[in-house]
Design a protein around this motif. Sequence first.
Motif, PDB file in Angstrom:
ATOM      1  N   MET A  10       0.826  -1.203   0.000  1.00 35.24           N
ATOM      2  CA  MET A  10       0.000   0.000   0.000  1.00 35.24           C
ATOM      3  C   MET A  10       0.861   1.253   0.000  1.00 35.24           C
ATOM      4  O   MET A  10       0.526   2.234  -0.644  1.00 35.24           O
ATOM      5  CB  MET A  10      -0.880  -0.004   1.237  1.00 35.24           C
ATOM      6  CG  MET A  10      -2.062   0.931   1.100  1.00 35.24           C
ATOM      7  SD  MET A  10      -3.090   0.885   2.538  1.00 35.24           S
ATOM      8  CE  MET A  10      -2.330   2.089   3.576  1.00 35.24           C
ATOM      9  N   TYR A  64       1.915   2.127  -3.317  1.00 36.81           N
ATOM     10  CA  TYR A  64       0.851   2.788  -4.072  1.00 36.81           C
ATOM     11  C   TYR A  64       0.904   4.292  -3.858  1.00 36.81           C
ATOM     12  O   TYR A  64       0.870   5.078  -4.803  1.00 36.81           O
ATOM     13  CB  TYR A  64      -0.503   2.235  -3.638  1.00 36.81           C
ATOM     14  CG  TYR A  64      -1.660   2.973  -4.261  1.00 36.81           C
ATOM     15  CD1 TYR A  64      -2.037   2.714  -5.570  1.00 36.81           C
ATOM     16  CD2 TYR A  64      -2.367   3.933  -3.542  1.00 36.81           C
ATOM     17  CE1 TYR A  64      -3.073   3.386  -6.151  1.00 36.81           C
ATOM     18  CE2 TYR A  64      -3.411   4.616  -4.114  1.00 36.81           C
ATOM     19  CZ  TYR A  64      -3.762   4.335  -5.425  1.00 36.81           C
ATOM     20  OH  TYR A  64      -4.797   5.019  -5.986  1.00 36.81           O
ATOM     21  N   TYR A 119      -9.798   6.809   2.398  1.00 39.46           N
ATOM     22  CA  TYR A 119     -10.466   5.569   2.016  1.00 39.46           C
ATOM     23  C   TYR A 119      -9.809   4.384   2.698  1.00 39.46           C
ATOM     24  O   TYR A 119     -10.460   3.523   3.288  1.00 39.46           O
ATOM     25  CB  TYR A 119     -10.348   5.385   0.501  1.00 39.46           C
ATOM     26  CG  TYR A 119     -11.659   5.268  -0.205  1.00 39.46           C
ATOM     27  CD1 TYR A 119     -12.538   4.242   0.120  1.00 39.46           C
ATOM     28  CD2 TYR A 119     -12.031   6.167  -1.183  1.00 39.46           C
ATOM     29  CE1 TYR A 119     -13.750   4.133  -0.521  1.00 39.46           C
ATOM     30  CE2 TYR A 119     -13.244   6.068  -1.829  1.00 39.46           C
ATOM     31  CZ  TYR A 119     -14.099   5.048  -1.495  1.00 39.46           C
ATOM     32  OH  TYR A 119     -15.285   4.946  -2.118  1.00 39.46           O
ATOM     33  N   CYS A 120      -8.475   4.367   2.621  1.00 38.51           N
ATOM     34  CA  CYS A 120      -7.733   3.253   3.208  1.00 38.51           C
ATOM     35  C   CYS A 120      -7.942   3.183   4.704  1.00 38.51           C
ATOM     36  O   CYS A 120      -8.091   2.103   5.276  1.00 38.51           O
ATOM     37  CB  CYS A 120      -6.243   3.422   2.951  1.00 38.51           C
ATOM     38  SG  CYS A 120      -5.796   2.902   1.343  1.00 38.51           S
ATOM     39  N   ASP A 172      -7.855   9.288  -1.176  1.00 41.53           N
ATOM     40  CA  ASP A 172      -7.502   7.871  -1.272  1.00 41.53           C
ATOM     41  C   ASP A 172      -7.033   7.331   0.074  1.00 41.53           C
ATOM     42  O   ASP A 172      -7.389   6.228   0.495  1.00 41.53           O
ATOM     43  CB  ASP A 172      -6.371   7.678  -2.292  1.00 41.53           C
ATOM     44  CG  ASP A 172      -6.921   7.565  -3.694  1.00 41.53           C
ATOM     45  OD1 ASP A 172      -8.151   7.687  -3.832  1.00 41.53           O
ATOM     46  OD2 ASP A 172      -6.134   7.369  -4.629  1.00 41.53           O
ATOM     47  N   ARG A 208      -7.823  -2.279  -0.556  1.00 43.18           N
ATOM     48  CA  ARG A 208      -6.368  -2.396  -0.631  1.00 43.18           C
ATOM     49  C   ARG A 208      -5.942  -1.869  -1.977  1.00 43.18           C
ATOM     50  O   ARG A 208      -6.350  -2.394  -3.008  1.00 43.18           O
ATOM     51  CB  ARG A 208      -5.945  -3.862  -0.509  1.00 43.18           C
ATOM     52  CG  ARG A 208      -6.110  -4.424   0.870  1.00 43.18           C
ATOM     53  CD  ARG A 208      -4.866  -4.205   1.707  1.00 43.18           C
ATOM     54  NE  ARG A 208      -5.126  -4.596   3.074  1.00 43.18           N
ATOM     55  CZ  ARG A 208      -5.568  -3.735   3.996  1.00 43.18           C
ATOM     56  NH1 ARG A 208      -5.785  -2.486   3.682  1.00 43.18           N
ATOM     57  NH2 ARG A 208      -5.773  -4.139   5.221  1.00 43.18           N
ATOM     58  N   PHE A 209      -5.152  -0.837  -1.986  1.00 38.67           N
ATOM     59  CA  PHE A 209      -4.612  -0.363  -3.262  1.00 38.67           C
ATOM     60  C   PHE A 209      -3.348  -1.136  -3.585  1.00 38.67           C
ATOM     61  O   PHE A 209      -2.552  -1.437  -2.699  1.00 38.67           O
ATOM     62  CB  PHE A 209      -4.274   1.129  -3.193  1.00 38.67           C
ATOM     63  CG  PHE A 209      -5.485   1.986  -3.099  1.00 38.67           C
ATOM     64  CD1 PHE A 209      -6.296   2.171  -4.201  1.00 38.67           C
ATOM     65  CD2 PHE A 209      -5.818   2.619  -1.919  1.00 38.67           C
ATOM     66  CE1 PHE A 209      -7.412   2.971  -4.121  1.00 38.67           C
ATOM     67  CE2 PHE A 209      -6.932   3.409  -1.840  1.00 38.67           C
ATOM     68  CZ  PHE A 209      -7.739   3.591  -2.932  1.00 38.67           C
TER      69      PHE A 209
END
Lengths: 504, 405
Positions: free
Chosen positions: B1, B4, B395-396, B392, B403-404
């Motif tokens: 992550m 990302y 969101y996590c 983003d 999961r990005f």
Amino acid sequence: MKETYENNQKLINTIALPLFWAAIYAMFPALGEKGINPDYSIEAAISFGLAIGAVIYLLPLLIAVLGSFGMFFASPIFKRRWRKFQSLKRGYYAFILIISLFFLSFFAEFLINGKALFVKYQGKIHFTLFSFESARSFGLKGYGVPNYRMMKQVYQTRNSERAERLKNGTATEEDLKYKDWGDDWVMLPIYPYGPVESLLDELPCRPPHPPTWLTGRWRQAFFEESLFVLPEKQPTDEELKTKYNRPDWVGLDIAKLYREMAVAGLFELKPGVKMPGTFQHLLGTDDRGRDVFARMVYGFRTSLSFALVVSCFCYAIGITIGALLGYYGGTFDIVMQRFVEIWSAMPFLYTVMIFAAIMIPNFWMLVGILVMFKWMGMTYYIRAEFLREKSKDYVAAARAIGCTDGAIIFRHILPNALTPVISFAPFAVVADIGSLVSLDFLGFGLPAPTPSWGELLGQGLANLTKPWLILSPTLAMFCTLLLVSFIGEAIREAFDPKQYSRLR
Amino acid sequence: MYSYFIRRFLLMIPTFIGITFLCFTVTRFVPGGPVEQAVLRYQQAMSQTGEGGGGSSSSQTTQGQISEEMMQRLKEIYGFDKPFYVAYIQWLWRVCHLDLGVSDTHSRPVWDLIKEKFPVSIIFGLTGFLLSYTICIPLGVWKAVKHSSSFDTASSIFVFIGYSIPGWTAGVLLLMLLGGNAYFDLVPLGGKESAAIQPGSYFSQYLQQGGVAADLPEAVRKEYPKLKDTDTINSNHPAYQHIPAEKRAQLTTGKHDDLTWFGRFLDTAWHMILPVFCYVLGLFASHTVLMKNSLMENLGQDYVRTAFAKGLSENVVIFKHALRNSLIPIATGLGHMLSIILAGSYLIEKVFNIHGFGLLGYESLIARDYPVTLGILVIGSMLKLFGNIVSDFLYCIIDPRIRFS
């Protein structure tokens, strides 16, 4: 794509050739006379290439996309959804209303215009709506466009004078000819004021003028001392109380007092001054003396056409790119998605403001600027739809019988992926109308005399004491956007029904 | 992550370069830029002095003509003497060192201008944004709970109104109705604080004690050379204590600064009513519908059915189970807060004449003040890029399922 081209070869070629030359002549107006300017030969070559590319690649693409829309509209699912939409009365009637208003607005020139429809002069009938006729050719002075409203009055007086002369036997040679010709007349549209003509020489006082059907305090803006025959001396307090029976006027300063008295109708107009008739300017005039009602109607047409054109272009680009991304996937998808991401990270309004402020655009340039920064929205939805549809059996079947990629994309998948396009369209139109009004309000929109709502709102903000300048565009915009969002709500309900199941 | 997010940060660089390069190029190639404007001003000045002089000298350059070297000098001043890509790289280099250049019209560093105007926009926008959340979340929840009841239908009218009337348009309308020009005199016509408070106005009772500068002793006067004799100073002023006690009095007129803290607060709040209302109206419809739809969707999920089946009460199911999950899309919107606020500020600040970030951008465009325009673009796009990443990230944090990679 190739297949589409082969199927419609004749059609494409017949459209493509004139389009191609039109594009070249539009880009190089000098081409016809001098040939391409050597200084710009690189740019010329690039534009030349682009024009060829546009014609050869875009046209079949356009036909293919339109074809898939056709299949989508012809499908039984669409027909069922359309029946559902028709059953949602609010949205359906809003749809009918706005479509008919929009259709009607294209005939606005025949209904609301400063130019006459027909003029009969010396026995001949002229159709003057779209042609330029100088005043001299209708027996008036001057070479400019005649003021047709004035011309109507002039003709009427001339006709009556002529009748008088014929009766008295003092008719001239010309008068005798009129026996064959018949009387001159001017046929004006129902609402004889245009959106861009200034009415300053016909109306008394300074603009903006209030709506002429309003009376009382609203007419105060019409009061100007020079228009009225003022009393020789100021009425005393005693007179105000007894003669006029208005004790509340006592103690006002003289300007205010005269204004009140003029509003109450106590003063005579000076000879030669003519107040506008009761229903002459339905919504008054703006700060340059142009009729607000005419501008509202033409502004409706401009706004709605603008929004529709922008949405169409955005959708065309968004659908194509989204479809390619979803269908092919892989590296192309990743690279292109990053690009879309980058492009949508621009601060939309400010970038558009910069472009519009610097370029001073016309209608199509403004469309181009907005499309440039707005096309990304649809790609995500279409891409997602394609990713989902791609794995279905019918696509595999189509591939098995040897359909080309173009046929699969446009014939098979796209008609099944158009639901989000249809259900988002009304809200895109709402957003585009909003953008145009905002840009016009800021002064970065359509060029100056174009009738627009935003420009009128800007005038209203500068003239806060003139409510008709603010109320007219606000209400017009409110009603339009409300109708469009009713349509949007109904379409969403009919096309994209989320069945919310609940236990209680 | 983490990889990302690192990739997202790296992606910001080409994005940023793309945006600024596009706008920089446009400012370069379109006529009517600062150099042309300077030439125009020069020509106007020349023609005026030329008329006064009466065609005296023949050795001077002809009127309206600008010599080659002068043109070169002008281009150097505005940075137009180099090809655009070189100029762009130099500009970018300076931006990387946090130097946004000097404004052409204000003759001040752009960074100072933005620093000065930014808080104003943030105060107005943030109040509106937070207020819209506090209104829209409960309303959306209530609409979802009472779906297709009469309350739902009635409040939908307001949602439709919110869709159909952009916030700033409502601002113009309300300014006309309430601003004291045509109908009611309830709110100020604009600005962020009262410029002058007259006796009898709403806030004259909150004025501080103060005195006239002329009453100060000579020695103290010298320390404050900017004060004129007629200036009033209030009790916050450092020189106030030197005014003789008998000359001190309750002020009757003054500015925003002469009010007590409570008065200043009220004055600011009074000026904020309409602009904040416009911000709220602009966000109202979309936030309410988002909240409602999100909760509706969650109420149809299996885990809600399970919760009901366990015998939990409706309140517990809705507010403890479903509501938490349905807040996710709303909460991630917080990441975009700043860019949403700034997008609204261009129009709302123009309507209410609030000298903030948006109005600065608008005025710089009108005056073709490209350093300021580009500076505002830089700040605006940076905030938008960071906003994307922050949302983003939110969101996590909020939704551990995501999961990005």
